[in-house]
Design an enzyme around this catalytic site. Sequence first.
Site, PDB file in Angstrom:
ATOM      1  CD  GLU A 161      14.352  -0.275 -37.844  1.00  0.00           C
ATOM      2  OE1 GLU A 161      13.124  -0.459 -37.735  1.00  0.00           O
ATOM      3  OE2 GLU A 161      14.856   0.562 -38.601  1.00  0.00           O
ATOM      4  CE  LYS A 184      12.660   0.726 -48.194  1.00  0.00           C
ATOM      5  NZ  LYS A 184      12.463  -0.163 -49.267  1.00  0.00           N
ATOM      6  NE  ARG A 186       4.813   5.506 -54.215  1.00  0.00           N
ATOM      7  CZ  ARG A 186       5.352   4.898 -53.174  1.00  0.00           C
ATOM      8  NH1 ARG A 186       6.629   4.562 -53.173  1.00  0.00           N
ATOM      9  NH2 ARG A 186       4.615   4.617 -52.117  1.00  0.00           N
TER      10      ARG A 186
HETATM   11  C1  MV4 Z   1       8.425  -1.204 -37.941  1.00  0.00           C
HETATM   12  C2  MV4 Z   1       7.342  -1.384 -37.046  1.00  0.00           C
HETATM   13  C3  MV4 Z   1       7.632  -1.367 -35.703  1.00  0.00           C
HETATM   14  N1  MV4 Z   1       8.896  -1.228 -35.262  1.00  0.00           N
HETATM   15  N2  MV4 Z   1       9.670  -1.052 -37.443  1.00  0.00           N
HETATM   16  C4  MV4 Z   1       5.969  -1.967 -41.971  1.00  0.00           C
HETATM   17  C5  MV4 Z   1       6.369  -1.739 -43.395  1.00  0.00           C
HETATM   18  C6  MV4 Z   1       7.769  -1.276 -43.362  1.00  0.00           C
HETATM   19  N3  MV4 Z   1       7.967  -0.163 -44.228  1.00  0.00           N
HETATM   20  C7  MV4 Z   1       8.046  -0.907 -41.937  1.00  0.00           C
HETATM   21  N4  MV4 Z   1       6.959  -1.412 -41.145  1.00  0.00           N
HETATM   22  C8  MV4 Z   1       7.020  -1.388 -39.788  1.00  0.00           C
HETATM   23  N5  MV4 Z   1       8.244  -1.201 -39.258  1.00  0.00           N
HETATM   24  C9  MV4 Z   1       9.884  -1.068 -36.139  1.00  0.00           C
HETATM   25  N6  MV4 Z   1      11.134  -0.936 -35.684  1.00  0.00           N
HETATM   26  C10 MV4 Z   1       6.076  -1.537 -37.565  1.00  0.00           C
HETATM   27  C11 MV4 Z   1       5.896  -1.561 -38.956  1.00  0.00           C
HETATM   28  C12 MV4 Z   1       4.553  -1.745 -39.413  1.00  0.00           C
HETATM   29  C13 MV4 Z   1       3.859  -0.727 -40.052  1.00  0.00           C
HETATM   30  C14 MV4 Z   1       4.427   0.509 -40.354  1.00  0.00           C
HETATM   31  C15 MV4 Z   1       3.732   1.497 -40.994  1.00  0.00           C
HETATM   32  C16 MV4 Z   1       2.410   1.267 -41.363  1.00  0.00           C
HETATM   33  C17 MV4 Z   1       1.823   0.077 -41.102  1.00  0.00           C
HETATM   34  C18 MV4 Z   1       2.534  -0.941 -40.447  1.00  0.00           C
HETATM   35  C19 MV4 Z   1       1.912  -2.154 -40.189  1.00  0.00           C
HETATM   36  C20 MV4 Z   1       2.611  -3.148 -39.571  1.00  0.00           C
HETATM   37  C21 MV4 Z   1       3.935  -2.940 -39.190  1.00  0.00           C
END
Ligand code: MV4
Length: 447
Positions: free
Chosen positions: A200, A116, A292
């Site tokens: 982040e 990532k 995918r």
């Molecule tokens: C974040 C975020 C808030 N701020 N990054 C969750 C899974 C991973 N792929 C990235 N995720 C998140 N990254 C920053 N800088 C909040 C999440 C996140 C989230 C993102 C998409 C869908 C559901 C989520 C549930 C909790 C947290």
Amino acid sequence: MFQKILIANRGEIALRVIRTCKEMGIKTVAVYSTADRESLHVRFADEAVCIGPPASSQSYLNIARIIAACEITNADAVHPGYGFLSENANFSRVCAENGIKFIGASPEMIDGMGDKASAKATMIKAGVPCIPGSTGLLVDLEDAKQTALKVVYPVILKATAGGGGKGMRIVWSEDKLEEAWNSARQESKAAFGNDGMYMEKYIQEPRHIEIQIAGDKYGNVCHLSERDCSIQRRHQKLVEETPSPFMTDRLRSRMGKAAIKAAKAVKYEGVGTVEFLVDKNRDFYFMEMNTRIQVEHTITEEVINYDLVKEQIKLAAGEKIVGKEYFPTMHAIQCRINAEDPFNDFRPSPGKITEYHEPGGHGIRIDTHVYAGYTIPPFYDSMIAKLITVAQTREEAIRKMERALDEYFIEGIKTTIPFHIQLMKNEQFRKGDFTTKFMETFVIEKY
Ligand code: MV4
């Protein structure tokens, strides 16, 4: 075009791929574990090969057995579906080495996007908006401290090998950083064998909106509009819809351009998804790229009226994208029907389906591998069906979903149907007023 495709998957997606292959005149090979002998993908494929015992590690993840199944059946391509080996760089490489076309990304692409921090570095370089944070990996706790002071709390620590929220920690203040740093690294090491972390700014109430893309080997890329996947619980999506209720023409145009830029930067071939977080000001940030076909591809198919698996197979065979722009006018919603008890913390509920009646009528699609008398094995994913409605407006699609859920009878096991019925009635949901935090406060009424 391919003569014969082996589907290295099970359940509804295996069936989904077999159906398209049939329509394209391509022969199909199913593979199955001993727990899946009675599964529909086995019955509907032209040939089927047993690849081992129930445990995924010994069957659907067993690269040697799947390659052997390709060889004995003379399959010239493999479709990996989603999950299992769909984003496994080693499998993609072994397929190539054995002269079998992997219908998915190259090993280099999977590795590049799978890490990532390096994927993010690539996107920053390409000019795709990313969330402010560390430049690459954090060296140590001291580096994390200094970075957090610049980024400003709250911050989020993320595992570079991560996905699905593993090895991720939100940190609200400096006194909580050390504990978060240690536990995130430990969790990441245990889950991925890699404890590289990056940081982040924490976006507080984001929406998860992703853009479907398609790229050919001549460097043409198009986007096929967005999907809103904000309704999720513990990183498992529950409902997806397109268009996003939060979308504007201007935002779609900006996100579409960013997604195409992202795909071109890595010379993306095939169908894929660029995931973004969108904040309340409609600023959006690249999160990750999926190489995918996704569970939620169906809603995009319904609004653009196009078979994405067919497109995927054609692109893998080297066909060109016919440069189209899509202006969807329909609205589609998908409810994931899981064999889980929504009144009991969504606990898995495998077992025998004693009675089964599915809804029908205009604007309804069901993708499933289950039927009356089928036994859901306890070894795999709990999703047993996808119920999709498509209508002229969001309001109509929701009403149609309510009607369809009311007609859907699955007896013998617990399912998430009652949850979806309550969700469709929720005022905030109906207004389209939700973020990824929605499920944290949604209360399921027991009855
Ligand atoms: C974040 C975020 C808030 N701020 N990054 C969750 C899974 C991973 N792929 C990235 N995720 C998140 N990254 C920053 N800088 C909040 C999440 C996140 C989230 C993102 C998409 C869908 C559901 C989520 C549930 C909790 C947290």
